[in-house]
Design a protein around this motif. Structure first.
Motif, PDB file in Angstrom:
ATOM      1  N   MET A 191      -7.283 -12.193   4.114  1.00  0.00           N
ATOM      2  CA  MET A 191      -7.551 -11.153   3.263  1.00  0.00           C
ATOM      3  C   MET A 191      -8.581 -10.414   3.636  1.00  0.00           C
ATOM      4  O   MET A 191      -9.486 -10.775   4.472  1.00  0.00           O
ATOM      5  N   SER A 192      -8.561  -8.809   3.514  1.00  0.00           N
ATOM      6  CA  SER A 192      -9.386  -8.161   3.944  1.00  0.00           C
ATOM      7  C   SER A 192      -9.269  -6.931   3.093  1.00  0.00           C
ATOM      8  O   SER A 192      -8.530  -6.955   2.111  1.00  0.00           O
ATOM      9  N   ARG A 193      -9.901  -5.685   3.334  1.00  0.00           N
ATOM     10  CA  ARG A 193      -9.955  -4.885   2.431  1.00  0.00           C
ATOM     11  C   ARG A 193      -8.595  -3.906   2.512  1.00  0.00           C
ATOM     12  O   ARG A 193      -8.035  -3.266   1.598  1.00  0.00           O
ATOM     13  N   ARG A 194      -7.651  -4.133   3.574  1.00  0.00           N
ATOM     14  CA  ARG A 194      -6.577  -3.515   3.844  1.00  0.00           C
ATOM     15  C   ARG A 194      -5.609  -3.614   2.593  1.00  0.00           C
ATOM     16  O   ARG A 194      -4.960  -3.071   2.113  1.00  0.00           O
TER      17      ARG A 194
ATOM     18  N   HIS B 161      -8.147  -5.458  -3.748  1.00  0.00           N
ATOM     19  CA  HIS B 161      -8.159  -6.339  -4.762  1.00  0.00           C
ATOM     20  C   HIS B 161      -7.994  -5.058  -5.800  1.00  0.00           C
ATOM     21  O   HIS B 161      -8.113  -4.000  -5.701  1.00  0.00           O
TER      22      HIS B 161
END
Lengths: 366, 366
Positions: free
Chosen positions: A1-4, A7
């Motif tokens: 999970m990352s900002r790439r 959400h």
């Protein structure tokens, strides 16, 4: 999970609702399953109403004096007579008539369009064209996150929230509704075989509030969290870009002839190639297949399709067991000599068994 | 799972090696973890050699008479003196100087380039530009699947397989090697802080054979399956597009000044805007942050960064505990008045605790 992998405004809510998996579309999370089987979810969707986080249907917003020109340049479907408030399903093709996307186009006014996209960066395509052609347009991805309300009780639920005007809306029309003091787009549309609406919600921070509002009113309509249901989608013959067709395919192979009429006098990218293909005819087309054997769960990899005399004639890219039809059904790109409805074929299943099938029209009859 | 999220030639092999999760980059699977902790994996990568399925680093192949013109149009970095056999890290920017990608450019000959991309559809951008500008180029995604061999023993392993010429290669150079009877590109490069190579393998069907070959020779070098390691990547200051920076950011904010020199007399998209930004100066830049508190696991969501007098000054988009530095480290976009090395800052952790940090240069010192 990352900002790439982004959400959505509703991610926290779908987590609270017990989401059990996500997939990624347009660099954004799309719920893939909740704590229920695909079957249970299918029957619920046929009877009640569901709330789907389809924020990953990103909007490519095109505004400015040349916006209509650019949009028209991108698709063989004529938008000349498109009115404000309409949704058009449009093929977007490249210079080889290869499919780049199959989005829904929304006309907000004469110089403002949203292209509500499947899984490819249409924004880069549109911007590249605009810069190359030196067009006076402004292209952005607005802070708009579609939330779908799908199922036969969608109209009643949406009416309870947004008033009787909801009932007056036709399929593939949208109207403006005030939500939390802001004008918002609500369309009668959705990636299902049922009635439904899509709220093009603008306002990341108020997403949970909107979800909560719908959820609360939805309880009397037996609302459930959901996501595009594979059985329902395949029965409806709804295609998935990147899966059932790719840039290797032209719109005629994807049964999109009606959006590629010779009557379109307008210029668009890929026109010369598309006209040539139309004249020569295509060698394969998407067809339904009804097939026997063990209940098909899904197609992680395409299932090869053979003629009865053992020639490879295509592949099933979306497949599942339909509890209504009590048979396996699939979407498949099938070679010309074998695409007639009723043709008998052989399918190699995921565990390498051979099983019998029959070419069917789309959508699958109810 | 569907064809939309593409398997690689090595997917079966990484599954055999016990992959425990995948992420999606460029509509393709990228292994995210194996049966070992990030720490264990980090120490292994520092000492031995790993094999990484980085097929998702797709190539945008640009050939034809106008290929050099188009590539140069896409980046502020001058490619005028680029030789065949070189790899260039290039910013690709839009008309607002916003980052569209930060790929590695490979020059195969004077009219053949590969753009080895991070996570955005650069192919659509390039094709849109080419059509708009009416350029004589051919743009495709070739059947090339990079496989990375990373770690201090990479040179020995690769030499054992492909001969002494491997040792003569400099960083960011590539040469042609025959593999299974086909000429293949091998570059000295990789998304790690270690020595390493990337095999740009052409030939989907022989992927497992290649993996097997390397795996067998690798056993005497203590080879392990791996993937980009978060600790190693952050220590090196290697950025992740879509996470540490997006289209909202310009290359000067991303410390890519050296690829945007005023000395570039060539024309490129975004030049006017970039020159203006350069003259005015940027208001934020990517910096390292060393911070205390509980061991940071990763940043599913960015961690907000405040000044000591409680002003929001940025966010950490990649963060992890470094077992070597025995501190948390992060990559963060930080406002101008606070970006000097040594500035004390406050970080709000994932569980909403406040902890102290200090601005650091990049890469983090070993």
């Amino acid at each position: 999970m990352s900002r790439r992998i982004r959400h959505t405004p509703f991610t926290k809510k779908v987590e609270e609702c017990g989401v059990t998996g996500f997939t990624v579309v347009n660099h954004m999370l799309l719920p893939k399953a909740f704590k229920k089987s695909v079957d249970e979810d299918y029957w619920h969707l046929q009877s009640h109403v569901q709330i789907w986080d389809v924020s990953c249907q990103r909007q490519v917003q095109i505004t400015g004096p040349d916006s209509e020109y650019l949009v028209q340049k991108m698709t063989p479907r004529s938008i000349k007579n498109m009115s404000t408030g309409k949704c058009f399903y449009i093929p977007i093709i490249d210079e080889n008539a290869g499919m780049i996307n199959d989005p829904i186009l929304l006309k907000l006014d004469n110089s403002k369009f949203w292209i509500s996209i499947a899984d490819s960066d249409v924004l880069l395509w549109a911007k590249g064209l605009a810069i190359g052609l030196d067009l006076n347009v402004f292209i952005e991805e607005p802070e708009v996150y579609p939330l779908a309300i799908q199922g036969p009780k969608a109209e009643d639920l949406m009416t309870s929230l947004f008033g009787e005007e909801i009932r007056s809306m036709n399929f593939f029309e949208f109207k403006m509704f005030e939500i939390f003091g802001k004008e918002q787009v609500i369309a009668r549309s959705g990636y299902s075989n049922q009635d439904g609406f899509e709220i093009y919600f603008n306002g990341f921070l108020e997403g949970e509030k909107l979800w909560q509002l719908i959820w609360k009113s939805g309880s009397s309509f037996n609302i459930s969290p959901g996501c595009p249901n594979l059985i329902d989608r395949i029965e409806a013959g709804l295609l998935s870009y990147g899966n059932d067709f790719t840039r290797e395919n032209n719109p005629l192979e994807c049964n999109l002839e009606k959006y590629c009429t010779n009557a379109s006098p307008h210029d668009f990218i890929g026109k010369i190639t598309l006209e040539k293909i139309k004249t020569e005819g295509v060698n394969q087309k998407i067809r339904g297949i009804v097939f026997s054997g063990d209940a098909c769960q899904s197609c992680a990899k395409p299932l090869l399709v053979y003629s009865t005399n053992n020639i490879k004639i295509g592949q099933i890219t979306s497949g599942i067991y339909s509890p209504r039809l009590k048979k396996n059904i699939g979407l498949s790109m099938i070679k010309k000599d074998y695409w007639n409805v009723g043709t008998e074929v052989i399918i190699k299943t995921a565990d390498n068994k051979l099983t019998k099938g029959t070419i069917s029209s789309l959508p699958f009859s109810k």
